[in-house]
Each structure stands twice: as structure tokens, then as C-alpha cells.
Design a protein around this motif. Sequence first.
Motif, PDB file in Angstrom:
ATOM      1  N   VAL A   1       0.770  -1.174  -0.070  1.00 48.39           N
ATOM      2  CA  VAL A   1       0.141  -0.039  -0.082  1.00 48.39           C
ATOM      3  C   VAL A   1       0.841   1.225  -0.020  1.00 48.39           C
ATOM      4  O   VAL A   1       2.005   1.208   0.633  1.00 48.39           O
ATOM      5  N   ARG A   2       0.610   2.427  -0.494  1.00 45.06           N
ATOM      6  CA  ARG A   2       1.620   3.415  -0.958  1.00 45.06           C
ATOM      7  C   ARG A   2       0.422   4.780  -0.642  1.00 45.06           C
ATOM      8  O   ARG A   2      -0.666   4.829  -1.304  1.00 45.06           O
ATOM      9  N   PHE A   3       1.090   5.716   0.102  1.00 43.42           N
ATOM     10  CA  PHE A   3       0.534   7.047   0.304  1.00 43.42           C
ATOM     11  C   PHE A   3       1.361   8.240   0.021  1.00 43.42           C
ATOM     12  O   PHE A   3       2.529   8.048   0.130  1.00 43.42           O
ATOM     13  N   THR A   4       0.952   9.098  -0.796  1.00 44.51           N
ATOM     14  CA  THR A   4       2.089  10.098  -0.922  1.00 44.51           C
ATOM     15  C   THR A   4       1.236  11.509  -0.680  1.00 44.51           C
ATOM     16  O   THR A   4      -0.261  11.627  -0.954  1.00 44.51           O
ATOM     17  N   ARG A   5       2.024  12.519  -0.034  1.00 50.92           N
ATOM     18  CA  ARG A   5       1.735  13.758   0.417  1.00 50.92           C
ATOM     19  C   ARG A   5       2.570  14.852  -0.082  1.00 50.92           C
ATOM     20  O   ARG A   5       3.662  14.423   0.059  1.00 50.92           O
ATOM     21  N   THR A   6       2.326  15.979  -0.041  1.00 50.34           N
ATOM     22  CA  THR A   6       3.353  17.078  -0.431  1.00 50.34           C
ATOM     23  C   THR A   6       3.014  18.034   0.941  1.00 50.34           C
ATOM     24  O   THR A   6       1.915  18.390   1.138  1.00 50.34           O
TER      25      THR A   6
ATOM     26  N   GLY B   1       6.579  -8.599   9.889  1.00 53.16           N
ATOM     27  CA  GLY B   1       6.809  -9.096   8.715  1.00 53.16           C
ATOM     28  C   GLY B   1       6.626  -8.056   7.402  1.00 53.16           C
ATOM     29  O   GLY B   1       6.967  -8.764   6.322  1.00 53.16           O
ATOM     30  N   ASP B   2       6.444  -7.124   7.666  1.00 52.02           N
ATOM     31  CA  ASP B   2       6.279  -5.891   6.594  1.00 52.02           C
ATOM     32  C   ASP B   2       7.551  -5.282   6.522  1.00 52.02           C
ATOM     33  O   ASP B   2       8.418  -5.318   7.469  1.00 52.02           O
ATOM     34  N   GLU B   3       7.659  -4.449   5.607  1.00 50.09           N
ATOM     35  CA  GLU B   3       8.669  -3.410   5.462  1.00 50.09           C
ATOM     36  C   GLU B   3       8.349  -1.963   5.041  1.00 50.09           C
ATOM     37  O   GLU B   3       7.088  -2.025   4.458  1.00 50.09           O
ATOM     38  N   LEU B   4       8.699  -1.104   5.846  1.00 49.79           N
ATOM     39  CA  LEU B   4       7.963   0.249   5.729  1.00 49.79           C
ATOM     40  C   LEU B   4       9.276   0.959   4.915  1.00 49.79           C
ATOM     41  O   LEU B   4      10.252   1.051   5.180  1.00 49.79           O
ATOM     42  N   ARG B   5       8.735   1.768   3.986  1.00 45.78           N
ATOM     43  CA  ARG B   5       9.573   2.813   3.332  1.00 45.78           C
ATOM     44  C   ARG B   5       9.010   3.977   3.238  1.00 45.78           C
ATOM     45  O   ARG B   5       7.803   4.494   3.031  1.00 45.78           O
ATOM     46  N   PHE B   6      10.029   5.092   3.528  1.00 48.90           N
ATOM     47  CA  PHE B   6       9.536   6.612   3.606  1.00 48.90           C
ATOM     48  C   PHE B   6      10.695   7.181   2.831  1.00 48.90           C
ATOM     49  O   PHE B   6      11.986   7.177   2.724  1.00 48.90           O
TER      50      PHE B   6
ATOM     51  N   VAL C   1       5.236  -2.437   2.537  1.00 48.13           N
ATOM     52  CA  VAL C   1       5.379  -3.753   1.486  1.00 48.13           C
ATOM     53  C   VAL C   1       4.627  -4.851   2.745  1.00 48.13           C
ATOM     54  O   VAL C   1       5.275  -4.966   3.559  1.00 48.13           O
ATOM     55  N   LEU C   2       3.751  -5.520   2.044  1.00 47.55           N
ATOM     56  CA  LEU C   2       2.930  -6.313   2.946  1.00 47.55           C
ATOM     57  C   LEU C   2       3.469  -7.863   2.929  1.00 47.55           C
ATOM     58  O   LEU C   2       3.670  -8.331   1.827  1.00 47.55           O
ATOM     59  N   ALA C   3       3.622  -8.399   4.104  1.00 39.61           N
ATOM     60  CA  ALA C   3       3.972  -9.681   3.956  1.00 39.61           C
ATOM     61  C   ALA C   3       2.764 -10.741   3.612  1.00 39.61           C
ATOM     62  O   ALA C   3       2.849 -11.851   3.113  1.00 39.61           O
ATOM     63  N   GLU C   4       1.615 -10.015   3.782  1.00 42.45           N
ATOM     64  CA  GLU C   4       0.189 -10.675   3.491  1.00 42.45           C
ATOM     65  C   GLU C   4      -0.742  -9.730   2.594  1.00 42.45           C
ATOM     66  O   GLU C   4      -1.091  -8.784   3.545  1.00 42.45           O
ATOM     67  N   GLU C   5      -1.072 -10.398   1.478  1.00 46.25           N
ATOM     68  CA  GLU C   5      -1.936  -9.407   0.570  1.00 46.25           C
ATOM     69  C   GLU C   5      -3.062  -9.073   1.370  1.00 46.25           C
ATOM     70  O   GLU C   5      -3.699  -7.794   1.211  1.00 46.25           O
ATOM     71  N   ASN C   6      -3.884 -10.012   2.003  1.00 45.46           N
ATOM     72  CA  ASN C   6      -5.061  -9.700   2.909  1.00 45.46           C
ATOM     73  C   ASN C   6      -4.943  -8.486   4.045  1.00 45.46           C
ATOM     74  O   ASN C   6      -5.936  -8.260   4.675  1.00 45.46           O
ATOM     75  N   ALA C   7      -3.820  -8.076   4.319  1.00 46.38           N
ATOM     76  CA  ALA C   7      -3.840  -7.227   5.189  1.00 46.38           C
ATOM     77  C   ALA C   7      -3.922  -5.527   4.552  1.00 46.38           C
ATOM     78  O   ALA C   7      -3.694  -4.645   4.987  1.00 46.38           O
ATOM     79  N   ALA C   8      -3.995  -5.453   3.301  1.00 55.29           N
ATOM     80  CA  ALA C   8      -4.116  -4.273   2.351  1.00 55.29           C
ATOM     81  C   ALA C   8      -4.962  -3.487   2.931  1.00 55.29           C
ATOM     82  O   ALA C   8      -5.173  -2.268   3.121  1.00 55.29           O
ATOM     83  N   ALA C   9      -6.316  -3.961   3.069  1.00 51.34           N
ATOM     84  CA  ALA C   9      -7.458  -3.004   3.454  1.00 51.34           C
ATOM     85  C   ALA C   9      -7.357  -2.408   4.877  1.00 51.34           C
ATOM     86  O   ALA C   9      -7.366  -1.404   5.129  1.00 51.34           O
ATOM     87  N   ARG C  10      -7.025  -3.335   5.845  1.00 52.91           N
ATOM     88  CA  ARG C  10      -6.807  -3.177   7.098  1.00 52.91           C
ATOM     89  C   ARG C  10      -5.601  -1.799   7.438  1.00 52.91           C
ATOM     90  O   ARG C  10      -5.860  -0.956   8.145  1.00 52.91           O
ATOM     91  N   ASN C  11      -4.602  -2.459   6.655  1.00 54.59           N
ATOM     92  CA  ASN C  11      -3.537  -1.367   6.900  1.00 54.59           C
ATOM     93  C   ASN C  11      -3.644   0.026   6.149  1.00 54.59           C
ATOM     94  O   ASN C  11      -3.250   1.120   6.751  1.00 54.59           O
ATOM     95  N   GLY C  12      -4.439  -0.108   4.951  1.00 55.39           N
ATOM     96  CA  GLY C  12      -4.536   1.096   4.379  1.00 55.39           C
ATOM     97  C   GLY C  12      -5.415   2.143   5.180  1.00 55.39           C
ATOM     98  O   GLY C  12      -5.134   3.053   5.199  1.00 55.39           O
TER      99      GLY C  12
END
Length: 176
Positions: free
Chosen positions: A19-24, A90-95, A112-123
Amino acid sequence: MPVELTGSYLTLDDGRPAVRFTRTYDRPAARVWRFVTDPDESARWFPSRLEVEPRDGGTVRFSGDPRQADDTGTVLAADEPRHLAFTWGGDELRFDLDAVDARRTRFTLTQVLAEENAAARNGAGWEVCLLALDALARGEDHAGPHSGDAADWRRFYDAYLDAGIPSGAPVPGLDA
């Protein structure tokens, strides 16, 4: 009440889900870097208080999240004030921080998610956290991502479900 989703779900070149988020932000990169790496700053918007040794191989300590046990991670890459990546569970965070000009910075958070099914929850979780960071970057007080009830998170989560983002991962505090 409908919410606007600011995150995106993607599959990285190596096949991992993210999942990815961008702000300025109207702040220089060095200031935005402190939002991420200063423990007192991170505690105001991140799910945990972060204590980061901002060097490759450094330790990241996570504490103070009422829904998760204290933990540690490892810094995978650090290039102050442009890039920081570390493990979180189990995930990786990138800033990634890119100067738009001398006063503005493009902030990109990729989980970067260890499990695809976490996308909605983490988003949904990042939406709530980044609302707090947005307020802080504007110089406004904000009580942090754990300050209210779960209603904001739930609205974002439902919107991610409606958008078809992968889901099904347990939700701390809601699932047994």
C-alpha cells in the motif's frame, strides 16, 4: 459519511503486495525527516513511538501502541533526509522524501505487506495516522491516531472494502 481514500494498492516489480500513500508538505525535507525519526514526533502520528537508529542495520524500537506489543525492527536502508526503510513485524516500511523545492517535500510511505489480505486493514490504519501527520505538518495540534474511537478507521476500512482492496486479515481490537 463517505471518505476519500488517499492510498493505493499495488504489486511491486518483485511481486510483493504493498500500500502506498503520497503527500506534499509545506516543510523542508529535513523537517519532514524528523516527523519520522524523532521519537517524540513519531509518537504524535505513527501507530507506535519510533526510536530509530537511522543507519543501515540499525535498530527500530516500537512502543506505546495500545493494540500491539512493543517490538523491534531493523533498518534496511537510511539516507538522511531522503530515504528510510525498516522492518515492522513481517512487513517493510519505506519512507521517501523528495524536495519539491526548498520549502516543500513530497512524502511517500510504502508498506510492503507480508500478506496481501492486510491491504484494506493497513490502508485504513494509515489513512487515520496520516490525518494526524497532515495536521502536524500544518502546525496544528492533533491528539494522535489512537485518540478517538474506531469510527474513522471503520469508515476508511469499509471504503477500501468497497474499492475491492484485498482484505481478511485479523484486526487487533476488533477480532478475537
